[in-house]
Design an enzyme around this catalytic site. Structure first.
Site, mmCIF file in Angstrom:
data_model
loop_
_atom_site.group_PDB
_atom_site.id
_atom_site.type_symbol
_atom_site.label_atom_id
_atom_site.label_comp_id
_atom_site.label_asym_id
_atom_site.label_seq_id
_atom_site.Cartn_x
_atom_site.Cartn_y
_atom_site.Cartn_z
ATOM 1 N N LYS A 21 0.834 -1.202 0.000
ATOM 2 C CA LYS A 21 0.000 0.000 0.000
ATOM 3 C C LYS A 21 0.870 1.253 0.000
ATOM 4 O O LYS A 21 0.558 2.242 -0.664
ATOM 5 C CB LYS A 21 -0.925 -0.002 1.214
ATOM 6 C CG LYS A 21 -1.801 1.249 1.303
ATOM 7 C CD LYS A 21 -2.811 1.147 2.441
ATOM 8 C CE LYS A 21 -3.700 2.387 2.478
ATOM 9 N NZ LYS A 21 -4.755 2.292 3.509
ATOM 10 N N HIS A 41 -6.840 -30.651 -32.650
ATOM 11 C CA HIS A 41 -7.868 -29.659 -32.341
ATOM 12 C C HIS A 41 -8.811 -30.137 -31.243
ATOM 13 O O HIS A 41 -10.026 -30.075 -31.362
ATOM 14 C CB HIS A 41 -8.649 -29.289 -33.599
ATOM 15 C CG HIS A 41 -7.804 -28.587 -34.618
ATOM 16 N ND1 HIS A 41 -8.260 -28.275 -35.882
ATOM 17 C CD2 HIS A 41 -6.514 -28.169 -34.575
ATOM 18 C CE1 HIS A 41 -7.285 -27.677 -36.551
ATOM 19 N NE2 HIS A 41 -6.223 -27.614 -35.775
ATOM 20 N N ASN A 62 -21.660 -33.201 -30.664
ATOM 21 C CA ASN A 62 -22.142 -34.568 -30.599
ATOM 22 C C ASN A 62 -21.046 -35.527 -31.050
ATOM 23 O O ASN A 62 -20.356 -35.266 -32.023
ATOM 24 C CB ASN A 62 -23.360 -34.739 -31.500
ATOM 25 C CG ASN A 62 -24.596 -34.084 -30.942
ATOM 26 O OD1 ASN A 62 -24.933 -34.294 -29.794
ATOM 27 N ND2 ASN A 62 -25.291 -33.296 -31.749
ATOM 28 N N ARG A 111 -26.521 -35.673 -34.262
ATOM 29 C CA ARG A 111 -25.825 -36.950 -34.091
ATOM 30 C C ARG A 111 -25.711 -37.725 -35.410
ATOM 31 O O ARG A 111 -24.731 -38.447 -35.637
ATOM 32 C CB ARG A 111 -26.585 -37.772 -33.048
ATOM 33 C CG ARG A 111 -25.749 -38.815 -32.336
ATOM 34 C CD ARG A 111 -26.370 -39.153 -31.001
ATOM 35 N NE ARG A 111 -26.364 -37.988 -30.147
ATOM 36 C CZ ARG A 111 -25.320 -37.558 -29.462
ATOM 37 N NH1 ARG A 111 -24.179 -38.211 -29.529
ATOM 38 N NH2 ARG A 111 -25.390 -36.490 -28.711
ATOM 39 N N ASP A 156 -32.255 -42.200 -36.932
ATOM 40 C CA ASP A 156 -31.408 -41.893 -38.084
ATOM 41 C C ASP A 156 -29.916 -42.075 -37.814
ATOM 42 O O ASP A 156 -29.178 -42.606 -38.642
ATOM 43 C CB ASP A 156 -31.686 -40.482 -38.612
ATOM 44 C CG ASP A 156 -31.569 -39.394 -37.550
ATOM 45 O OD1 ASP A 156 -31.316 -39.738 -36.373
ATOM 46 O OD2 ASP A 156 -31.715 -38.203 -37.898
#
Length: 537
Positions: free
Chosen positions: A149, A289, A431, A451, A491
């Site tokens: 200080k 990455h 995902n 996904r 899917d």
């Protein structure tokens, strides 16, 4: 809030006359003290520091002689006195301060060198609660803060580097500059803040409070980097007090300084490599990455590396290689055939070091041991105006945890492949889809917004890898497919089936589970639910 007294600003240069030194780590003490005395500085000290100076025949005055009070209460009270703090806090150019110094026979202190009780070392060594509390410094932080200080007049050093800076200034000009004292003050406030953070974090842990109302983090800069994720961003690398082997504690044996992206990728690589017990098998992880592009096990590191590289040799170029065993010459010779940014392992033999020596830019890191994937701890992520804190993902799925939900039961080999694939999926950005067979990844799809696309990318990687090996069938043929979160629709699963997967492992728990199970049955797949999601955003 008290106002500073009105007086002309202090002169830039201060010629120190008195220094107070109190050290736990006395490295460099004698040489520094001799230099201070040679510069005409009187020394004050206490306890072990004073004894060390006296043993070296260096003139030193006991703080007790200055205050008129002896150390008491096992040394807990010795410097908490107006004749110490008044000597540190007085504005030399303020008439009322000068009068108070005169009235109370207080001599100013111009240099303070204090390194604080070794609290961090005590808890790192597993000290008891009582030992830790006894190593909470009170007088030290108070004197450091008083000195910082009052940096217009006082030079405060919290480590040997700070004292070296002061001694260099004294040798050069016999004075300390305001710029130097400001720099020292900033470092001092950072040190006491870090110290208090260590104490508060430890104390909260003793109470089992993982998320206290006030969360403080102390860290020490390891490196200022050339840039961050991109050249226009600045960056630095800091080490926290967490006792976990990894990139922050590793020893770099050769190569350029780590970049921001190197650190992030190396951390991801060694954390995944640690999932595989080195006593059971050698393992190699290749990361690019922040995502693994090839992971494999084998009877030795060379085999594991070759198999991991075969998964995606294109992405492996310029990647990070992490190993779970001591790096040997044969594996090193194979690694250097491909441009690699970083190699990290728990240890390395001398022959392997010699191989890498020819690749001056390749960074070689040794961690000493592997991080424990089942150990707790916390991970942090910054957001605008705050940060997120969560416990480390220590999920570990075993065969006993699996719930078969299809008509066809998985074979023992499929179960092994599913567990391997799910372990890797935990370390892939969501995902995430991972195809794996026989202890090796066949294809990885990462970071997609749905996904199905991750499954398609993983299928493409598996086909390209097979073509590179001269095979007519995709590496995903007969593989297990892992999804780190549930399939909301059939899917993604159908993409996995089209890729050649015969077994599926996923958490389950979707409203569309039955439709996905029906699709698996129609395709003749075996599917298991883990009941555990392992998102990684």
């Amino acid at each position: 809030m008290p106002a500073a007294p009105h007086f002309p600003p202090a002169a830039d240069l201060v010629t120190p006359k008195r220094a107070l030194i109190s050290l736990s780590d006395k490295t460099g003490l004698i040489e520094a003290a001799q230099a201070l005395v040679a510069a005409g500085v009187e020394l004050l000290s206490t306890g072990g520091t004073k004894a060390a100076l006296q043993k070296a025949n260096i003139a030193v005055k006991d703080v007790a002689d200055v205050t008129g009070f002896p150390e008491m209460m096992d040394g807990r009270v010795k410097t908490l006195h107006p004749k110490v703090h008044g000597a540190l806090l007085a504005y030399r150019d303020a008439p009322e301060h000068a009068q108070a110094l005169k009235d109370h026979d207080i001599q100013p202190i111009d240099i303070v060198w204090i390194d604080l009780y070794p609290f961090e070392a005590t808890i790192a060594a597993g000290g008891t609660f009582e030992a830790a509390i006894e190593n909470v410094d009170i007088g030290g932080p108070a004197m450091i803060r008083s000195s910082a200080k009052n940096h217009p007049y006082v030079s405060v050093c919290v480590d040997k580097a700070g004292m070296d800076d002061v001694l260099a200034a004294l040798k050069d000009t016999g004075t300390t500059s305001l710029a130097l004292r400001k720099s020292l003050a900033a470092r001092a406030f950072a040190r006491t803040a870090s110290y208090d953070a260590a104490v508060s974090t430890w104390f909260a842990g003793q109470l089992g409070d993982a998320y206290p109302e006030r969360k403080t983090i102390g860290a020490t800069r390891l490196q200022t980097m050339r840039y961050g994720e991109n050249p226009h961003q600045s960056a630095a690398f800091y080490k926290t007090g967490e006792d976990r082997p990894g990139v922050a504690t590793a020893k770099q044996l050769q190569g350029k300084e780590l970049s921001y992206n190197n650190v992030a990728d190396t951390d991801a690589a060694i954390e995944l490599a640690s999932e595989f017990d080195p006593a059971a098998s050698a393992a190699c992880v290749i990361v690019k990455h922040a995502n693994p592009c090839g992971v494999a096990t084998g009877p030795d590191l060379l085999t594991a590396y070759k198999r991991a590289l075969e998964c995606d040799p294109v992405s492996a170029f310029g990647g990070i290689v992490a190993l779970n065993r001591k790096l040997d010459k044969a594996t090193a010779e194979k690694i250097v055939e491909v441009f690699t940014e970083v190699v990290v392992a728990p240890d390395v033999d001398e022959d392997a070091i010699a191989v890498f020596a020819a690749k001056k830019n390749l960074r070689l890191l040794i961690t000493g041991s592997l991080p424990d994937p089942l150990a707790g701890g916390q991970v942090f992520r910054s957001v605008a105006g705050g940060m997120l804190v969560q416990s480390r993902d220590t999920a570990r799925i075993t065969a006993a945890d699996l719930k078969v939900v299809t008509k066809r039961q998985p074979t023992p080999a499929e179960i092994e492949d599913m567990l391997f694939a799910f372990t890797i999926a935990k370390h892939v950005k969501s995902n995430a889809i991972v195809y794996a067979k026989d202890g090796r990844t066949a294809g990885i799809g990462a970071g997609q917004m749905n996904r199905r696309d991750s499954a398609r990318i993983a299928r493409l990687r598996a086909q390209e890898a097979a073509e590179g090996l001269g095979l007519t069938e995709s590496l995903a043929k007969g593989s297990a497919c892992a999804s780190e979160a549930f399939f909301p629709f059939p899917d993604g699963l159908l993409e996995a089936a089209a890729a050649g997967a015969t077994a599926i492992i996923q958490p389950g728990g979707s409203m569309g589970d039955q439709a996905v199970i029906d699709a698996a049955d129609a395709a003749g797949l075996a599917m298991v639910f883990t009941g555990v999601r392992v998102f990684r955003h």
